[in-house]
Motif scaffolding. Structure first.
Motif, PDB file in Angstrom:
ATOM      1  N   ALA A 458       0.814  -1.212   0.000  1.00 15.50           N
ATOM      2  CA  ALA A 458       0.000   0.000   0.000  1.00 15.50           C
ATOM      3  C   ALA A 458       0.849   1.265   0.000  1.00 15.50           C
ATOM      4  N   LYS A 459       2.080   1.177   0.521  1.00 16.35           N
ATOM      5  CA  LYS A 459       2.969   2.335   0.545  1.00 16.35           C
ATOM      6  C   LYS A 459       3.756   2.501  -0.757  1.00 16.35           C
ATOM      7  N   GLY A 460       3.548   1.565  -1.695  1.00 14.88           N
ATOM      8  CA  GLY A 460       4.261   1.642  -2.962  1.00 14.88           C
ATOM      9  C   GLY A 460       5.631   1.011  -2.956  1.00 14.88           C
ATOM     10  N   HIS A 461       5.940   0.280  -1.897  1.00 14.52           N
ATOM     11  CA  HIS A 461       7.254  -0.357  -1.790  1.00 14.52           C
ATOM     12  C   HIS A 461       7.163  -1.843  -2.125  1.00 14.52           C
ATOM     13  N   CYS A 462       8.277  -2.393  -2.582  1.00 15.67           N
ATOM     14  CA  CYS A 462       8.328  -3.819  -2.906  1.00 15.67           C
ATOM     15  C   CYS A 462       8.426  -4.648  -1.627  1.00 15.67           C
ATOM     16  N   MET A 463       8.125  -5.939  -1.769  1.00 15.39           N
ATOM     17  CA  MET A 463       8.106  -6.837  -0.610  1.00 15.39           C
ATOM     18  C   MET A 463       9.102  -7.973  -0.820  1.00 15.39           C
ATOM     19  N   ARG A 464       9.846  -8.299   0.237  1.00 12.96           N
ATOM     20  CA  ARG A 464      10.822  -9.376   0.168  1.00 12.96           C
ATOM     21  C   ARG A 464      10.134 -10.738   0.240  1.00 12.96           C
ATOM     22  N   CYS A 465      10.729 -11.703  -0.428  1.00 10.28           N
ATOM     23  CA  CYS A 465      10.227 -13.076  -0.359  1.00 10.28           C
ATOM     24  C   CYS A 465      10.755 -13.762   0.896  1.00 10.28           C
ATOM     25  N   THR A 466       9.995 -14.697   1.385  1.00 13.62           N
ATOM     26  CA  THR A 466      10.442 -15.540   2.490  1.00 13.62           C
ATOM     27  C   THR A 466      11.093 -16.791   1.919  1.00 13.62           C
ATOM     28  N   PRO A 467      11.870 -17.546   2.721  1.00 16.32           N
ATOM     29  CA  PRO A 467      12.478 -18.782   2.207  1.00 16.32           C
ATOM     30  C   PRO A 467      11.433 -19.709   1.598  1.00 16.32           C
TER      31      PRO A 467
END
Length: 668
Positions: A458-467
């Protein structure tokens, strides 16, 4: 439920294991270890202090609740200490060279002065010592300085592998001239495009490829032809470069124009993720990083003899391989063209201690008959390194040929998302220490599986993947550090398309590798697939848009899509073209001739499917993914499917051929 490992269904029964969770036994053992360590610490330091005891108890509670990080730390501690030592040594080397302004030419001169009589490059019965290679490069510099070339100019080099190849571009680099290394397999429009996009003012061509130029339009640049004979048959208007260099006085590096480590050195062509080949910029410092990176991280030494059967216009052979001689004083054994039947005999004959590979090469070696087995153990290799060794054949390859160590490297020619596997971990393309992500900022982002575009919150930032979660591999761009700098392409617009901005915070910038990967709880990375309009076949990246354009020109149809399809037991993905032809009017023989004349062998589609219409999205984009998933099974697909036969002609695929493809006995 808890599971110890995750296995890719396609790799069932293979040796690669991706550790995603601890099983019950591992959790219990880790917790027991935590308790024992806590008791020892308590007895030594905390028994007389209530505050220290409470602090220790709180820490133990946190660790016991989630033992995964403790398990990962213990299991990778030795690995990470070794990697840290080598990584620091590499960075000190790069920092020292950068501050001194050293170019590749400076580094090579230093090696040539150390051991002038040592063999530098060797191919068949031809060889150059370090002193001879240095003299030849200085003669090249002197000759082209007299021809008026100066810093910032570009010269295209179209030549098959020979011992003089590195010396030519090295000599040009003394003047600050950039050399564009042209793929010797290119023909027609693709070749013309590569020459033009480099803005070359001159072209050096090997005599073995002189006929390729005759089919091109007149090139408005100077042409220099390099031959292995004294009186070659020259192209009209071409200069005999070998003859001219014979009488040329060398130009010492000390009298050459002043250059520095951040100057452009080479253009190496890569298809990237879309379109025609793009000229990736290789600076002197990036060359040092790519070559010295493998040298330091894999603990090679100057006494190693490197077997390099890869083409010299590619990063693997022409930079990572050749650089071992230029920067580190190794002897590099070259071969004009890879030969599976001669690989081990070459390694034995030349006493090689290290050999390079690409994944496809390893599969070819495994495909050789076992009757050659008596020769296989005779080699003296202690290390093979490269990229693309399939997890499915990794263990078999190492066992059959007795390779003590495999160094799997991941990296794009133009990219900064570089990884390396120094631990023999089967299937891993490298690792990042679990607690060292901030020091080496390579990340995996959640993305749309269909488009490869990163997903944002929602903030326009990317999200890291989990293992265990497949995502897009990216690397943070920092121009001040050689490790994470991004120099892009000669085309600035194409460079910008490879960058992601505002990934985790405003103003940050990351390189988009275009590759889908997954990591485990130990920090190991595993390659999954490529995004965009590129697939890999025969060790080469194939840009589908280029192939689509060639086919469309041949058949005059508007709708044609090209994509990669998986073939069992074969590396990469084979090309398949879907052509809209409801009346079945396509002349397959004419199309076969057109494709052969316009595309290199690795870019020619293996299958052609004729269909009434191509499925589209709501925005009228052609759906390649659905077609790729449908594959090429003639039993399931009613449309006619044609197969590229050994004689270069497309004929309709029959059940027998399909069965051979599925069993891995089709001779691919």
């Amino acid at each position: 439920s808890e599971c110890e490992t995750h296995r890719d269904p396609k790799e069932e029964g293979k040796a690669m294991e991706i550790l995603l969770e601890l099983n019950l036994k591992q959790k219990l053992a880790t917790r027991l270890g935590i308790l024992l360590a806590g008791l020892i610490v308590f007895g030594l330091f905390c028994s007389d202090s209530a505050l220290a005891s409470l602090t220790l108890g709180a820490l133990l509670a946190l660790m016991l609740r989630n033992p995964t990080n403790i398990f990962a730390f213990v299991m990778t501690c030795h690995r990470d200490i070794i990697a840290f030592q080598r990584f620091v040594a590499l960075n000190f080397y790069l920092l020292r060279k950068d501050r001194k302004g050293c170019t590749v030419a400076h580094c090579f001169q230093e090696q040539a002065f150390k051991h002038p009589e040592k063999i530098c490059f060797l191919m068949g019965d031809r060889q150059l010592s370090f002193a001879q290679a240095l003299r030849l490069s200085e003669q090249v510099a002197g000759y082209f300085q007299q021809r008026g070339l100066q810093r910032g100019d570009c010269v295209a080099l179209l030549m098959e592998t020979r011992v003089e190849y590195p010396c030519i571009w090295l000599g040009l680099s003394q003047l600050g001239v950039v050399t564009a290394l042209i793929n010797s397999n290119l023909r027609g429009d693709s070749l013309l495009h590569c020459i033009r996009v480099s803005k070359a003012c001159a072209l050096i061509v090997g005599c073995e490829l002189s006929d390729v130029l005759q089919s091109l339009p007149i090139l408005e640049l100077s042409i220099y032809q390099y031959s292995d004979v004294d009186l070659p048959a020259l192209l009209p208007g071409a200069t005999d470069l070998r003859g001219a260099l014979t009488a040329q006085e060398p130009l010492p590096l000390s009298r050459s124009p002043q250059c520095n480590a951040r100057d452009k050195l080479l253009y190496v062509y890569t298809s990237g993720t879309t379109g025609l080949p793009k000229a990736a910029v290789i600076t002197n410092l990036r060359f040092l990083l790519m070559s010295a990176g493998a040298f330091y991280m894999l603990r090679m030494n100057s006494d190693d003899v490197i077997y390099n059967p890869l083409p010299l216009y590619h990063t693997a052979g022409g930079i990572v391989g050749v650089g071992n001689a230029l920067l580190n004083g190794c002897t590099v054994v070259l071969r004009k063209k890879f030969s599976a039947s001669n690989f081990w005999s070459d390694c034995s004959q030349y006493n090689c201690t290290v050999a390079q590979y690409i994944g496809e090469l390893c599969r070819y070696l495994l495909a050789t008959p076992y009757k050659h087995a008596p020769q296989e153990p005779l080699h003296q290799l202690r290390l093979m390194y490269g990229n693309g060794l399939r997890p499915q054949i990794w263990a078999q390859f190492v066992t059959r040929f007795g390779i003590p160590h495999i160094g799997e490297i991941y990296g794009a020619t133009e990219g900064n998302s570089n990884l390396i596997n120094i631990t023999n971990r089967i299937g891993a393309i490298g690792f990042v220490p679990v607690f060292g992500r901030s020091l080496y900022p390579v990340q995996i982002l959640r993305c749309d599986e269909l488009t490869g575009e990163p997903l944002r919150n929602a903030k326009g930032h990317c999200m890291r993947c989990t293992p265990g979660e497949v995502g897009l591999l990216v690397g943070q761009v920092n121009a001040r550090r050689a490790i994470s700098a991004f120099h892009g392409y000669a085309d600035k617009t194409a460079s910008e398309q490879k960058l992601l901005r505002g990934v985790f915070k405003p103003g940050d910038c990351y390189f988009n590798s275009g590759d889908m990967v997954v990591c485990d709880i130990l920090g190991y990375f595993y390659f999954k697939d490529r995004t965009g309009d590129t697939f890999r076949w025969r060790g080469e990246n194939v840009a589908t848009q280029e192939v689509e354009a060639i086919i469309t020109n041949c058949i005059g149809l508007s709708d044609c899509v090209v994509y990669g399809v998986q073939i069992p037991h074969v590396e990469g993905k084979a090309g398949m073209a879907a052509i809209v032809d409801p009346l079945r009017k396509v002349d397959m023989e004419y199309l076969s001739i057109g494709i052969r004349g316009s595309l290199p062998p690795y870019a020619r589609p293996l299958f052609i499917r004729l269909l009434d219409e191509i499925p589209r999205t709501a925005t009228f984009k052609l759906k390649k993914r659905e077609l790729a998933l449908e594959g090429y099974n003639p039993e399931l697909i009613r449309d006619p499917i044609y197969f590229l036969n050994r004689d270069g002609i497309y004929r309709q695929l029959n059940r027998e051929q399909y069965a051979l493809l599925q069993s891995g006995t089709a001779g691919l």
